[in-house]
Design an enzyme around this catalytic site. Structure first.
Site, short mmCIF file in Angstrom:
data_model
loop_
_atom_site.label_atom_id
_atom_site.label_comp_id
_atom_site.label_asym_id
_atom_site.label_seq_id
_atom_site.Cartn_x
_atom_site.Cartn_y
_atom_site.Cartn_z
N LYS A 79 -18.54 27.99 -4.00
CA LYS A 79 -18.35 28.55 -4.98
C LYS A 79 -18.69 30.09 -5.28
CE LYS A 79 -19.62 24.18 -7.42
NZ LYS A 79 -20.86 23.54 -7.22
N ILE A 142 -13.46 14.52 1.35
CA ILE A 142 -13.55 13.44 2.24
C ILE A 142 -14.41 12.41 1.80
CG2 ILE A 142 -13.00 14.82 4.48
CD1 ILE A 142 -16.28 13.93 5.05
N ASP A 143 -15.32 12.70 0.73
CA ASP A 143 -16.17 11.47 0.16
C ASP A 143 -15.37 10.49 -0.65
OD1 ASP A 143 -18.02 12.86 1.41
OD2 ASP A 143 -19.09 13.54 -0.15
N ARG A 178 -30.70 -2.65 21.06
CA ARG A 178 -31.43 -1.78 20.01
C ARG A 178 -30.94 -1.62 18.77
NH1 ARG A 178 -30.72 3.22 24.27
NH2 ARG A 178 -32.81 3.27 25.01
N MET A 185 -21.17 11.09 6.15
CA MET A 185 -21.20 11.90 5.06
C MET A 185 -21.22 11.16 3.72
SD MET A 185 -19.52 15.43 5.98
CE MET A 185 -20.31 16.79 6.83
N ARG A 187 -22.59 12.77 -0.10
CA ARG A 187 -23.46 13.28 -0.70
C ARG A 187 -23.83 12.13 -2.00
NH1 ARG A 187 -25.80 18.16 -1.97
NH2 ARG A 187 -25.08 18.96 -0.15
N HIS A 282 -19.94 16.95 10.81
CA HIS A 282 -18.59 17.53 10.49
C HIS A 282 -17.62 16.90 11.35
CE1 HIS A 282 -21.41 20.03 8.35
NE2 HIS A 282 -20.49 20.43 7.66
N GLN A 284 -16.56 14.36 11.15
CA GLN A 284 -15.67 13.69 10.09
C GLN A 284 -14.73 14.40 9.51
OE1 GLN A 284 -19.10 10.66 8.10
NE2 GLN A 284 -19.84 12.57 8.98
O1 F6P Z 1 -18.41 17.04 -0.07
C1 F6P Z 1 -18.16 16.54 0.99
C2 F6P Z 1 -19.25 16.61 2.06
O2 F6P Z 1 -18.64 16.09 3.12
C3 F6P Z 1 -20.52 15.83 1.68
O3 F6P Z 1 -20.55 14.40 1.97
C4 F6P Z 1 -21.52 16.70 2.45
O4 F6P Z 1 -22.76 16.74 1.85
C5 F6P Z 1 -20.91 17.98 2.45
O5 F6P Z 1 -19.58 18.00 2.49
C6 F6P Z 1 -21.43 19.01 3.72
O6 F6P Z 1 -20.92 20.12 3.49
P1 F6P Z 1 -21.27 21.41 4.33
O7 F6P Z 1 -19.78 21.75 5.14
O8 F6P Z 1 -21.39 22.44 3.30
O9 F6P Z 1 -22.33 21.07 5.19
#
Ligand code: F6P
Length: 370
Positions: A79, A142-143, A178, A185, A187, A282, A284
């Site tokens: 932002k 991506i979420d 195990r 990811m 959030r 990341h 992902q």
């Molecule tokens: O909003 C997408 C996301 O992949 C969330 O799942 C995760 O919390 C966030 O990005 C992580 O972002 P940053 O790149 O700021 O660590």
């Protein structure tokens, strides 16, 4: 009547997602080929229009070869100047950066903006209308949790990476008997965990929408043990939380992370089994987008140009089933599409014996599907 469009600006805002460059390519190609418009790429999200503008012309040659390139050639930012502030318990926006952005947009001859970003960025874009900046949004996360949109590009790539990780964890987990915990990811929404857990054959799926208890997950692992499976795979969304506690943060900056390690440590203690954690992070978000994401990103980019060409603003392009349509920016801003507890994929997982960690609490009365 609104002035005709000759030049548009395009920016990528918020965390990156595989397919951003494919959207840029589609925007530039359709703007130029279909409408004869020039395109200016704005660097680092909305921040590129603060202070001395950081922009560059994007023509057909500038976007050549971008279809399969991960990340964003324009750069992105969170932002920045446009973040909301809390004043007397209310969220307010400082008008100064909005005015500055509007003035720079005018000076650069940008007739409309295409904003590729998540719900926070769409909120900023919707606010810009009050300053005379016309914009159309392309959702990005991506979420896969943008309200009003069935699929966002980047999700399929993230899901593919997570599923492959689960496949790989199976063989090593089985070799050592195990418990392997994979933190993915997610959030606010557990779509990546839910889809990869189902596609990758997890034994437990822990998502933000369903607070879990360690005992319930441990009990699922011991039930498997009793039936002869000496290993278990748990996939946990980084925003998932143990019942009665909150989300787990890496540090005070608000970066999520650590729930996987917590789950592995506790499961190890309760079951007496060896447990390990892998944090996918990341990985992902990086790399080459899947064909599905490239196609969706291309359709979104072309649709955004089409919407502007029809003289429509303040809308976000979305996918609904097989269709590409739009919803209003004000409607999507600040809202997320989380996993309903009675979603068909949750019920399917439960039917297959996959635990969500709430089994003792479950209401077993049949619920309508969502
Ligand atoms: O909003 C997408 C996301 O992949 C969330 O799942 C995760 O919390 C966030 O990005 C992580 O972002 P940053 O790149 O700021 O660590």
């Amino acid at each position: 009547m609104a002035a005709p469009i000759r030049r548009i600006g395009v920016l990528t805002s918020g965390g990156d997602a595989p397919g951003l460059n494919a959207v840029l390519r589609a925007v530039v190609r359709s703007a130029e080929i279909q409408n004869g418009w020039a395109v200016l790429g704005i660097e680092d999200g909305f921040e590129g229009l603060i202070g001395r503008p950081r922009v560059r012309p994007l023509d057909l040659s500038a976007v050549s070869g971008l279809l399969l390139r991960g990340g964003t050639i324009l750069g992105s930012s969170n932002k920045g100047h446009f973040a909301t502030m809390e004043v007397d318990g209310e969220l307010v926006r400082d008008p100064a950066p909005y005015k500055e952005l509007a003035a720079n947009t005018k000076r650069l001859g940008i007739d409309a903006l295409i904003v590729i970003g998540g719900e926070g960025s769409q909120g900023i874009a919707s606010e810009l209308a009050h300053y005379g900046v016309r914009a159309v949004g392309v959702p990005k996360t991506i979420d896969n949790d943008l309200w009003g949109c069935d699929r966002t590009f980047g999700f399929d790539t993230a899901l593919t990476v997570a599923t492959e990780a689960l496949d790989r964890l199976h063989t090593t987990a089985a070799s050592h008997g195990r418990v392997m915990v994979l933190e993915v990811m997610g959030r606010d929404a557990g779509w990546i965990a839910l889809h990869s857990g189902l596609g990758g054959g997890a034994d437990a799926i822990l998502i933000p929408e369903i607070p879990f208890s360690i005992d319930a997950v441990a009990s699922a692992i011991m039930t498997r043990e009793y039936r002869g499976s000496t290993f278990s795979i748990v996939v946990v969304a980084e925003g998932a939380m143990e019942r009665g506690t909150g989300q787990v943060y890496q540090d005070s900056t608000g970066t999520l992370g650590g729930v996987g390690a917590h789950v592995a440590a506790q499961l190890g203690k309760v079951t007496g089994k060896d447990a390990r954690v892998v944090v996918l992070g990341h990985l992902q978000r990086g790399g080459v987008p899947t064909p599905f994401d490239r196609i969706l990103a291309t359709r979104f980019g072309a649709a955004a140009v089409r919407v502007l060409g029809e003289g429509r603003y303040g809308e976000v392009v979305v996918s609904r089933g097989a269709r590409i349509t739009t919803v209003s920016m004000t409607e999507t801003a600040g809202k997320t599409r989380t996993v309903p507890k009675n979603h068909e994929m949750v019920l399917t997982s439960r039917a297959l014996g996959i635990a969500f960690g709430d089994e003792e609490e479950m209401d077993l009365t049949p619920q309508p599907l969502e």
